[in-house]
Structure formats: C-alpha cells, structure tokens
Design an enzyme around this catalytic site. Structure first.
Site: not given
Lengths: 340, 222
Positions: A63, A35, A37
């Site tokens: 997501d 998460g 990045v």
C-alpha cells in the site's frame, strides 16, 4: 428467502482463520479489501498468529500509504526488518510506484532488469499497462525467494489495482507478439536504418530488448502459476458490514475467481455489539443495519470462513493490542449476552 | 426439358428477385432454416436462443431486485447474469465463425445458380436461334443486332432474349411496385378521411361554440 439466522449452523464453516494456520503449504497470503476496513490490522494480526506456528513469517505492505510502521510503532523500509518483540516475524514496505522510478534510474546506470533498453524504448516498454506493478512485484518476489521465509503475507493496496498485474502476462504476450510481428515485417528496413547489428538510438539493441521483455514475462508467468495454486496462495478478504464494502468484496471475489486465485476467508470487521439495555441510539441502529448485512453475508458466502471481529473502543496499535486483537481471529469473539 | 425461352425467362426472374430481396436477407433466412434442421450448429443455435431468453429473464429480475435491501439475492443474480453474458458471448463467437463460412458457401452457390448458370446457358446456346422473325420485318442491321453475337442472322439470339426478359421483368416489377404504393397510399388516404370524418365536424362545432362564446365578450369589450 432471507430466513438465514445468525448462528453457526452445522453446514457453515467455522468462523475463524484456523484453516489458514493449519494449511502448512501456504506460502503467499494476500489480505485485501476496500480502503479503511482494517486490512492492515487484520494482516498484522494474522501475521502474529502465523508467527506462532511457523518458522518465519514476512509481512509486506504494498500500500503506498504505509500503515505497518504505524501499526507497530516502528519504522520499516524496503529491507525486511525484524519486528520488535518477535524472533521470527519481519516486515517491509514497498511502494509500487516508487520502485518503477528506481528501476528507471537503475537502467540509466546500466543495471537492473530494465538496463540495456534505450530511453525511448524504456518509455515504450513502461507504457504497457500494469508493467510498473508487475516489475516491482517481480523484483520483490525475487528478493523474497532468496530469503527463506516460510510464509509471506501481503498487506495490499485498496481493491482496484491490487491484482491488475495478474493479467499482465497476457497483455505482455500480446505486446510481444505485435512487436515481433513488426520487427519481422520492418526488420530489413529497420536494419538498413539502424545498421547491421540492429542497434537502436542510445546504444540499445532491438534483439536484446526483446530478450529482456521475454525474460520479464517468464518471471511474471512463474509468479502467476504460483499464485494460482491453491496450495501455495490464498486471499483473505476484509470488509465491514456496509453496502459499498460488501459490493466491493463481491466484485473482488468474482475477480479472484476469474484469475483462479483461491479465496475462502472473509473477515467482517468493525462489528458493533451494544450491551443489553444500551440507550446509545447510534449503536443500536447501526447494529440493526450491520445485522442485516451480516445475514446477507452468511447467506451469500456459505462456503467461506466468515470471521466476525468487533469494533473496539480503542485503536488497535502496538504489539500488545494487536496480539489481543489477533486472538479473536482464532477464537471467535463472544458478544455480550442480551445484546441486540 | 422445358423450352429454352421459358428457362431463360425464369432465370432472369430469379436473378431479379434475388437482387430485390437482397443477398443478406436471403442468407439470414437460409441460416435460420439451416439451424432449425438437424445440423451440427442447430444445437448451438438453440442453446443461444435459450441463453438469450434466460439472460433477459435474469436481467429483468436483477433490475427488479434492490441491491441494498437484498444483497445476497442480488449478488447471486449478478453472478448468474455475468456467467450468462460470458456464455452468450462465447456461443456467439462460435456461431459467428460457422455463419461466415455458411454465408460464403451460400453466396457461392447462389452465384452459381443464377449468374453462373446464366453465363453457362448463354455460352452453350449462343449459336442456337431462340426463334426466327419473319423476313423483312426489320432492316438488315437490326436483324444483325438481334442475332448478336453468334446466332444466325434473322433469328433472336439467347443474349438478346435474356436482355428482353430482363427489361420486361424490370418494367413489370416497377409498375407493380408503383401500383402497390399507389393503392396503399390511396387506401391510407381514404382511411385517414374516414378517421377524420367525425373530427372536422367536431372541430367546426367547437370552433363555432368557441366563437359564439368569445364573440359576445369581444363585443362587450369593444
């Protein structure tokens, strides 16, 4: 051991995502990583670049914390919608957790894939691990198949449960084997209890339910074979040069290898390139740390296209900025001369 | 052919030995021997030993490598480690399958060679007297009992002989066990005494010095 130098040796693959653009057979592209990045930024940029060379591209976010709307400053929903300013790039957002509730709702109204299972049996079927994601994926894929997009990019949820559903056919197969064993053992007794046609409480039917599950397994099995074909599917790993991100990436790559899913691209995001003579203490020390991990990445993933993306001074939001950012996926960013 | 008396005795002795050593131990020993021989599984077994050795080596190396400072090396070791674990597991499954069939075969053979053989001999020679006892040594009902079940009265039947052998073997083995335990126990005790030989003296000395040191103080305090 650690004499790897940060430069493009002859044996290293080119540090761009050009190979993905060139591979015209690719139909499914997953973008995943830990998460925060920059998965969404990367997937949007990749989609923009792909849209230039493909007939039509669809960007799907799985997501639960939807970021596509945020990245393009435009509201997306469950239906594919054209992104403003593009003619062949659409986006949609699906919620794996939301759609299971929907499926249940549909089932109660007597439609959808889960219809015909009684309430109790529904609960039982939905207790199989991973079935919610698998079902929602199956639904989406059915939809997507009917639409004629050349390439579909998935902006996945943070690592962990991204690809759990790929183990699903095996799980379901075991469950089905157990159920059919039970029904053959206790079938006569159950029939005595349930009546001649094997109907369960709430008007469900044992045989029908088995058929439904079997059908679901087939759909997902088909999806799996597509995903395991390296001509059709690839996975782009996004990471930042920090220990935990690297660790997760290594784990993910191993996991993907165990599922036989092709992956040959790594995007290293948020790289710092302080200008020469910069006296920003944080920048310089962070650059040193990032350099260390970059060396490790180059040593470890010599068979991957490792793309290095710089950390920008602005947020990458909106069409123009994303387009500018996406250029760097194809033509490597050249750091300011004389930097660390 | 050696005398039946000796055969029965040896058979009883074997049964007793097998029972004391334990079937599982014997199976394991035989399994190890079997794998050292050029048998179909010997290759897999050798591979398993090799894999385990490699696995241990990689694991110690992995533990010695810092994942933060040397990520590439660590990750490579980790891959090797995971691969080895997988191989070891797969190999173990394969070997376990063969071992269970081997175990059952060996168990059947062992039973045939001991209890089965005993039953066969006892059935075959049930009417044959082992030896005769002098007339009038024991009363008739005892004679009848000694020739039980089918040997001629006045002789010792094979069943009775086997029972007698078993009882004697048990007695002797118990006696031997006790003797060994006693010898080792006393040996230990004497060793302990030897070891402690110097210490009590020292302890006494210490005590004395301690007392002599503390006593004046105590006296003063008093």
């Amino acid at each position: 051991m650690s004499t790897a130098v940060v430069n493009t040796d002859d044996d290293q693959l080119e540090p761009t995502l050009q190979s993905i653009l060139d591979q015209k057979t690719l139909r499914w592209i997953f973008v995943g990583g830990k998460g925060g990045v920059g998965k969404t930024t990367t997937s949007c940029s990749l989609a923009i670049q792909l849209a230039k060379v493909r007939r039509s591209v669809l960007l799907i976010s799985t997501d639960p914390a939807h970021n596509l709307s945020d990245a393009f400053s435009q509201k997306f929903g469950k239906e594919a919608r054209l992104i403003d300013g593009f003619t062949n790039l659409s986006a949609m957002e699906i919620d794996p957790n939301g759609s299971i509730q929907e499926l249940m709702g549909q089932a109660e109204e007597g439609e959808g894939p889960a219809a015909g299972m009684g309430g109790m049996m529904q609960d039982l079927a939905f207790a199989i691990p991973g079935i919610d994601e698998a079902m929602s994926f199956a639904e989406v894929l059915k939809q997507v198949k009917s639409l004629s997009y050349e390439t579909i990019i998935f902006d996945t949820a943070p690592t962990g449960h991204t690809l759990r559903f790929l183990q699903f056919p095996t799980v379901l197969e075991k469950a089905l084997a157990k159920i059919s064993q039970l029904s053959s053992q206790f079938g006569p007794m159950l029939n005595g209890l349930l009546g001649a046609n094997g109907s369960l409480p709430n008007g469900a039917n044992l045989g029908e339910m088995m058929e439904k599950l079997e059908g679901l397994r087939e759909t997902i099995g088909e999806v799996n074979t597509q995903f395991k074909d390296e001509n059709l599917t690839t996975f782009v790993c996004v990471c930042i040069p920090e220990f935990l991100s690297l660790y997760e990436t290594e784990r993910m790559i191993q996991e993907l290898a165990s599922y036989n899913i092709d992956t040959h691209c790594i995007v290293v995001n948020q790289l710092l390139f302080p200008i020469a003579g910069s006296n920003c203490e944080q920048c310089n020390s962070r650059r040193k740390m990032q350099k260390k991990y970059l060396e490790q990445i180059e040593e470890l993933y010599d068979e991957f296209n490792v793309v290095k993306m710089p950390l920008l001074v602005e947020e990458v939001r909106g069409k123009e900025r994303l387009e500018k950012f996406s250029e760097m996926l194809i033509t490597p960013y050249v750091p300011p001369a004389g930097g660390l | 052919m050696p005398s039946l008396l000796v055969v029965v005795f040896i058979l009883q002795l074997t049964i007793h030995l097998v029972n004391t050593v334990g079937a599982a131990t014997i199976n394991n020993i035989l399994w190890n021997i079997y794998n050292r021989l050029p048998t179909p599984t010997s290759k897999a077994a050798a591979e398993q030993r090799d894999l385990k050795k490699q696995f241990l080596k990689v694991r110690t190396e992995l533990n010695a490598t810092s994942s933060q400072d040397n990520f590439a090396k660590w990750a490579k070791l980790r891959r090797q480690h995971d691969k080895l674990v997988e191989q070891v597991e797969a190999n173990k499954k394969l070997l376990d399958g063969t071992k269970s069939t081997f175990d059952s075969a060996i168990s059947a053979l062992r039973w045939l060679g001991t209890n089965g053989l005993r039953m066969l001999i006892q059935f075959w020679f049930q009417k044959q007297p082992m030896f005769w006892i002098p007339k009038g040594w024991v009363p008739y009902y005892a004679e009848w009992l000694l020739s039980f079940p089918r040997a001629p009265v006045g002789s010792i039947s094979i069943q009775v002989w086997a029972l007698a052998c078993g009882a004697i073997i048990l007695l002797i083995s118990d006696a031997l066990g006790a003797a060994v335990a006693l010898a080792m126990g006393t040996g230990k005790a004497t060793q302990d005494e030897k070891n402690n030989g110097g210490q009590p003296m020292k302890m006494e000395g210490e005590k004395v010095t301690a007392e002599s040191r503390t006593s004046p103080k105590a006296k003063k305090e008093l």
